[in-house]
Scaffold this motif. Structure first.
Motif, PDB file in Angstrom:
ATOM      1  N   MET A   1      35.325 121.906 111.024  1.00  0.00           N
ATOM      2  CA  MET A   1      35.542 120.478 111.275  1.00  0.00           C
ATOM      3  C   MET A   1      34.377 119.908 112.084  1.00  0.00           C
ATOM      4  SD  MET A   1      38.745 118.637 113.202  1.00  0.00           S
ATOM      5  CE  MET A   1      39.024 116.886 112.997  1.00  0.00           C
ATOM      6  N   ILE A   2      33.857 118.790 111.607  1.00  0.00           N
ATOM      7  CA  ILE A   2      32.782 118.112 112.336  1.00  0.00           C
ATOM      8  C   ILE A   2      33.349 116.842 112.965  1.00  0.00           C
ATOM      9  CG2 ILE A   2      30.567 116.922 112.167  1.00  0.00           C
ATOM     10  CD1 ILE A   2      29.887 118.699 109.788  1.00  0.00           C
ATOM     11  N   ILE A   3      33.160 116.704 114.270  1.00  0.00           N
ATOM     12  CA  ILE A   3      33.566 115.496 114.993  1.00  0.00           C
ATOM     13  C   ILE A   3      32.292 114.823 115.480  1.00  0.00           C
ATOM     14  CG2 ILE A   3      34.820 114.576 116.973  1.00  0.00           C
ATOM     15  CD1 ILE A   3      36.520 117.200 116.833  1.00  0.00           C
ATOM     16  N   ALA A   4      32.083 113.576 115.090  1.00  0.00           N
ATOM     17  CA  ALA A   4      30.848 112.874 115.453  1.00  0.00           C
ATOM     18  C   ALA A   4      31.145 111.802 116.484  1.00  0.00           C
ATOM     19  CB  ALA A   4      30.222 112.259 114.211  1.00  0.00           C
ATOM     20  N   LEU A   5      30.448 111.849 117.608  1.00  0.00           N
ATOM     21  CA  LEU A   5      30.487 110.756 118.576  1.00  0.00           C
ATOM     22  C   LEU A   5      29.213 109.960 118.378  1.00  0.00           C
ATOM     23  CD1 LEU A   5      31.960 112.305 121.847  1.00  0.00           C
ATOM     24  CD2 LEU A   5      33.109 111.515 119.781  1.00  0.00           C
ATOM     25  N   GLU A   6      29.377 108.720 117.968  1.00  0.00           N
ATOM     26  CA  GLU A   6      28.252 107.887 117.581  1.00  0.00           C
ATOM     27  C   GLU A   6      28.013 106.809 118.638  1.00  0.00           C
ATOM     28  OE1 GLU A   6      26.757 108.878 114.949  1.00  0.00           O
ATOM     29  OE2 GLU A   6      28.129 109.413 113.332  1.00  0.00           O
ATOM     30  N   GLY A   7      26.774 106.345 118.749  1.00  0.00           N
ATOM     31  CA  GLY A   7      26.497 105.261 119.687  1.00  0.00           C
ATOM     32  C   GLY A   7      25.067 105.284 120.167  1.00  0.00           C
ATOM     33  N   ALA A   8      24.679 104.227 120.836  1.00  0.00           N
ATOM     34  CA  ALA A   8      23.330 104.119 121.390  1.00  0.00           C
ATOM     35  C   ALA A   8      23.169 105.040 122.583  1.00  0.00           C
ATOM     36  CB  ALA A   8      23.060 102.674 121.817  1.00  0.00           C
TER      37      ALA A   8
ATOM     38  N   ILE B   1      30.803 124.280 119.046  1.00  0.00           N
ATOM     39  CA  ILE B   1      29.358 124.161 119.194  1.00  0.00           C
ATOM     40  C   ILE B   1      29.008 122.664 119.191  1.00  0.00           C
ATOM     41  CG2 ILE B   1      28.850 126.387 118.136  1.00  0.00           C
ATOM     42  CD1 ILE B   1      27.875 123.505 116.053  1.00  0.00           C
ATOM     43  N   THR B   2      27.854 122.341 119.749  1.00  0.00           N
ATOM     44  CA  THR B   2      27.417 120.947 119.724  1.00  0.00           C
ATOM     45  C   THR B   2      26.041 120.867 119.077  1.00  0.00           C
ATOM     46  OG1 THR B   2      26.391 121.085 121.915  1.00  0.00           O
ATOM     47  CG2 THR B   2      28.688 120.395 121.835  1.00  0.00           C
ATOM     48  N   PHE B   3      25.772 119.741 118.457  1.00  0.00           N
ATOM     49  CA  PHE B   3      24.461 119.472 117.881  1.00  0.00           C
ATOM     50  C   PHE B   3      24.252 117.963 117.939  1.00  0.00           C
ATOM     51  CE2 PHE B   3      25.434 117.834 113.522  1.00  0.00           C
ATOM     52  CZ  PHE B   3      26.815 117.979 113.550  1.00  0.00           C
ATOM     53  N   GLY B   4      23.133 117.473 117.451  1.00  0.00           N
ATOM     54  CA  GLY B   4      22.938 116.026 117.485  1.00  0.00           C
ATOM     55  C   GLY B   4      21.504 115.605 117.275  1.00  0.00           C
TER      56      GLY B   4
ATOM     57  N   GLY C   1      25.682 112.069 118.284  1.00  0.00           N
ATOM     58  CA  GLY C   1      24.926 111.147 117.422  1.00  0.00           C
ATOM     59  C   GLY C   1      24.765 111.774 116.049  1.00  0.00           C
ATOM     60  N   TYR C   2      25.206 111.039 115.028  1.00  0.00           N
ATOM     61  CA  TYR C   2      25.146 111.607 113.675  1.00  0.00           C
ATOM     62  C   TYR C   2      24.815 110.487 112.685  1.00  0.00           C
ATOM     63  CZ  TYR C   2      26.494 115.117 110.100  1.00  0.00           C
ATOM     64  OH  TYR C   2      26.503 116.014 109.053  1.00  0.00           O
ATOM     65  N   VAL C   3      25.418 110.514 111.523  1.00  0.00           N
ATOM     66  CA  VAL C   3      25.019 109.624 110.436  1.00  0.00           C
ATOM     67  C   VAL C   3      25.139 108.133 110.802  1.00  0.00           C
ATOM     68  CG1 VAL C   3      25.643 108.898 108.107  1.00  0.00           C
ATOM     69  CG2 VAL C   3      25.518 111.330 108.649  1.00  0.00           C
ATOM     70  N   SER C   4      26.250 107.746 111.429  1.00  0.00           N
ATOM     71  CA  SER C   4      26.447 106.321 111.736  1.00  0.00           C
ATOM     72  C   SER C   4      25.445 105.835 112.782  1.00  0.00           C
ATOM     73  CB  SER C   4      27.882 106.075 112.218  1.00  0.00           C
ATOM     74  OG  SER C   4      28.803 106.354 111.191  1.00  0.00           O
ATOM     75  N   THR C   5      25.121 106.695 113.745  1.00  0.00           N
ATOM     76  CA  THR C   5      24.111 106.317 114.742  1.00  0.00           C
ATOM     77  C   THR C   5      22.766 106.085 114.068  1.00  0.00           C
ATOM     78  OG1 THR C   5      25.248 107.583 116.459  1.00  0.00           O
ATOM     79  CG2 THR C   5      22.937 107.039 116.864  1.00  0.00           C
ATOM     80  N   LEU C   6      22.415 106.982 113.136  1.00  0.00           N
ATOM     81  CA  LEU C   6      21.143 106.823 112.432  1.00  0.00           C
ATOM     82  C   LEU C   6      21.143 105.572 111.555  1.00  0.00           C
ATOM     83  CD1 LEU C   6      19.715 110.221 111.132  1.00  0.00           C
ATOM     84  CD2 LEU C   6      18.600 108.488 112.529  1.00  0.00           C
ATOM     85  N   MET C   7      22.279 105.288 110.899  1.00  0.00           N
ATOM     86  CA  MET C   7      22.370 104.072 110.086  1.00  0.00           C
ATOM     87  C   MET C   7      22.155 102.826 110.949  1.00  0.00           C
ATOM     88  SD  MET C   7      22.897 104.318 106.755  1.00  0.00           S
ATOM     89  CE  MET C   7      23.651 102.724 106.412  1.00  0.00           C
TER      90      MET C   7
ATOM     91  N   PRO D   1      26.536 116.842 105.388  1.00  0.00           N
ATOM     92  CA  PRO D   1      27.991 116.815 105.199  1.00  0.00           C
ATOM     93  C   PRO D   1      28.622 115.685 105.997  1.00  0.00           C
ATOM     94  CG  PRO D   1      27.360 118.617 106.652  1.00  0.00           C
ATOM     95  CD  PRO D   1      26.075 118.039 106.118  1.00  0.00           C
ATOM     96  N   LYS D   2      29.685 115.115 105.434  1.00  0.00           N
ATOM     97  CA  LYS D   2      30.377 114.035 106.144  1.00  0.00           C
ATOM     98  C   LYS D   2      31.167 114.614 107.313  1.00  0.00           C
ATOM     99  CE  LYS D   2      30.864 111.092 102.053  1.00  0.00           C
ATOM    100  NZ  LYS D   2      29.680 110.319 102.430  1.00  0.00           N
ATOM    101  N   SER D   3      31.244 113.851 108.379  1.00  0.00           N
ATOM    102  CA  SER D   3      32.065 114.287 109.516  1.00  0.00           C
ATOM    103  C   SER D   3      33.531 114.088 109.157  1.00  0.00           C
ATOM    104  CB  SER D   3      31.704 113.492 110.772  1.00  0.00           C
ATOM    105  OG  SER D   3      31.887 112.106 110.544  1.00  0.00           O
ATOM    106  N   ASN D   4      34.394 114.916 109.730  1.00  0.00           N
ATOM    107  CA  ASN D   4      35.837 114.785 109.508  1.00  0.00           C
ATOM    108  C   ASN D   4      36.439 113.692 110.369  1.00  0.00           C
ATOM    109  OD1 ASN D   4      35.026 117.907 109.331  1.00  0.00           O
ATOM    110  ND2 ASN D   4      36.559 117.441 107.783  1.00  0.00           N
TER     111      ASN D   4
END
Length: 206
Positions: free
Chosen positions: A1-8, A32-35, A90-96, A117-120
């Protein structure tokens, strides 16, 4: 499962990634964390690129995507197979939102980002621009000229430029995540931490 926290930067992303990691570990999950900008392959080159390139935004966008793809292939996918939860700082939405704020075409960015891959579950973290600037100044003592909007030529004054940049970024983030969940991090850290834990805990139970 991928959980994405998005934002500036300054939205509370990294604080809440670390807090959520501790919460999930206490609940017995491997985490684990990545970003963005955190891979061994691209982290330092991106930092250099930010210093060297001002107007080649498409190149920097692709560098960020490569950075994430490297982490996904070498860290996230093996961890997910082992049953870990992966939290993205920070993941796809942050980059968008980053690219839209700089005039990149959403259709082109979506096509490129389809490689990931899309986040869950994705949570968009937002706060007032003034609060975000206060957090960054408390942490770093200065605003990042590249993120301040100088590269998008909003205007020549650092603070008002940064405020306008954050307003545009967060408007784009909310648009990108219109079907997702937005969390106001302008409240106390404990209140926001508990809200995020409740949302994530509810999803893990389903």
């Amino acid at each position: 499962m991928i959980i994405a926290l998005e934002g500036a930067e300054g939205s509370g992303r990294t604080f809440h990634v670390n807090s959520l990691k501790s919460f999930l570990e206490e609940e017995g999950y491997g985490v684990i964390t990545f970003g963005l900008g955190l891979s061994k392959l691209m982290g330092e080159p991106i930092a250099r690129k930010k210093r060297d390139i001002v107007f080649q935004r498409r190149t920097l966008f692709l560098a960020y995507v490569t950075d994430l793809a490297d982490q996904v292939e070498n860290v996230v996918k093996p961890s997910l197979k082992a049953g870990f939860v992966a939290i993205a700082d920070g993941y796809v939405s942050t980059l968008m939102a980053w690219g839209m704020t700089r005039g990149l075409e959403p259709s082109w960015m979506k096509e490129v980002l389809n490689a990931l891959p899309k986040s869950n579950l994705s949570l968009g973290l937002v706060s007032s621009p003034d609060e975000i600037m206060r957090r960054i100044l408390r942490k770093k003592g200065t605003l990042d000229p590249f993120s301040s909007g100088i590269d998008v030529c909003i205007n020549g004054e650092l603070f008002s430029s940064y405020r306008q940049y954050l307003e545009n970024f967060q408007t784009n983030l909310i648009e990108v995540m219109k079907d997702g969940t937005i969390v106001d991090t302008g409240r106390s850290f404990e209140v926001v931490k508990d809200e995020i834990a409740k949302i994530v805990g509810g999803r893990l139970e389903t």
